[in-house]
Design a protein around this motif. Structure first.
Motif, PDB file in Angstrom:
ATOM      1  N   SER A 163       0.831  -1.201   0.000  1.00 34.78           N
ATOM      2  CA  SER A 163       0.000   0.000   0.000  1.00 34.78           C
ATOM      3  C   SER A 163       0.869   1.256   0.000  1.00 34.78           C
ATOM      4  CB  SER A 163      -0.924   0.004   1.211  1.00 34.78           C
ATOM      5  OG  SER A 163      -1.876  -1.042   1.110  1.00 34.78           O
TER       6      SER A 163
ATOM      7  N   HIS B 149      -2.605  -6.347  -0.446  1.00 35.78           N
ATOM      8  CA  HIS B 149      -3.086  -4.998  -0.162  1.00 35.78           C
ATOM      9  C   HIS B 149      -2.266  -4.027  -0.999  1.00 35.78           C
ATOM     10  CE1 HIS B 149      -4.611  -6.763   3.782  1.00 35.78           C
ATOM     11  NE2 HIS B 149      -5.675  -6.316   3.156  1.00 35.78           N
TER      12      HIS B 149
ATOM     13  N   THR C 134      -3.554  -0.734  -1.784  1.00 31.82           N
ATOM     14  CA  THR C 134      -4.253   0.548  -1.686  1.00 31.82           C
ATOM     15  C   THR C 134      -3.271   1.697  -1.879  1.00 31.82           C
ATOM     16  OG1 THR C 134      -5.874  -0.380  -0.156  1.00 31.82           O
ATOM     17  CG2 THR C 134      -5.662   2.022  -0.205  1.00 31.82           C
TER      18      THR C 134
ATOM     19  N   ASP D 238      -7.887   0.120  -3.967  1.00 30.74           N
ATOM     20  CA  ASP D 238      -8.465   1.456  -3.965  1.00 30.74           C
ATOM     21  C   ASP D 238      -7.359   2.499  -4.151  1.00 30.74           C
ATOM     22  OD1 ASP D 238     -10.828   0.193  -3.439  1.00 30.74           O
ATOM     23  OD2 ASP D 238     -10.994   0.879  -1.372  1.00 30.74           O
ATOM     24  N   TYR D 239      -7.689   3.568  -4.866  1.00 27.93           N
ATOM     25  CA  TYR D 239      -6.768   4.692  -5.096  1.00 27.93           C
ATOM     26  C   TYR D 239      -5.540   4.306  -5.926  1.00 27.93           C
ATOM     27  CZ  TYR D 239      -9.584   6.436  -1.212  1.00 27.93           C
ATOM     28  OH  TYR D 239     -10.646   6.790  -0.398  1.00 27.93           O
TER      29      TYR D 239
END
Length: 218
Positions: A86, A104, A106, A126-127
């Motif tokens: 992330s 993960h 993100t 996400d993002y």
């Protein structure tokens, strides 16, 4: 399902597992070599900047990457299982025959990167930012891509599967030939010319009604 297949990572049956990830990366950068044929389990790579960092035929199992910003970074024939990447900024990265599973990701930044034969499976993304990047033979399988950013991108054969693209933003990234009919696209932000030639379901027209300037009634 797309009518093409990905080339899977080409990993040897036995990988060396006797070396710390942090030390292996720093030594390879100092010696101008790549890190190859290694298994890293529950290890961390952190605070690595500048230089060239290349991984070939490596498996990362529950590893964590943070503040890793080399001048150039590449992964060839690599596999990531339940890893944490992330908010990693991999500007100009190259990935070929790479697989991410239950990772993960993100806030992962892949600006000006090149991805070929890359699979993301059940990943939190996400993002994600892939601005000015080239993607060909890339598959997103059960991935969450909310508020992801796609600017000036070039998409070849990309399979978004049933990905969640809620509130994703697209600019100068044509979707012609792409199939989003199983994706969630509520709140998507995209210019109408970039939608030309995309495959959608009739039910998704409601999500796009605001972009089209129409009011749907029963």
């Amino acid at each position: 399902m797309a009518d093409w297949k990905l080339d899977a990572p080409n990993l040897p049956e036995k990988l060396r597992a006797d070396y710390p990830l942090q030390r292996a990366a720093i030594q390879a950068m100092d010696d101008d070599e790549d890190v190859s044929n290694r298994l890293f389990t529950q290890q961390t790579l952190a605070s690595v900047t500048g230089g060239v960092l290349e991984f070939k035929a490596c498996r990362f199992d529950r590893c964590s990457f943070s503040d890793v910003q080399p001048d150039r970074m590449s992964f060839v024939d690599c596999e990531f299982i339940k890893c944490e990447l992330s908010n990693l900024a991999l500007y100009g990265a190259a990935m070929k025959r790479v697989r991410f599973v239950d990772c993960h990701l993100t806030g992962l930044g892949l600006e000006k990167s090149a991805l070929t034969d890359v699979a993301f499976e059940n990943c939190m993304m996400d993002y994600l930012s892939v601005s000015e990047s080239k993607l060909d033979r890339v598959r997103f399988d059960h991935c969450r891509l909310r508020e992801s950013l796609w600017v000036n991108g070039k998409l070849g054969r990309v399979d978004f599967g049933d990905g969640d693209l809620t509130q994703s933003e697209w600019s100068f990234t044509p979707l012609k030939g792409q199939d989003l009919h199983q994706c969630r696209i509520e709140g998507i932000r995209i210019a109408l010319p970039d939608l030309f030639g995309v495959r959608l379901s009739s039910g998704q027209l409601t999500a796009l009604s605001g972009l089209l300037g129409v009011v749907l009634t029963d």
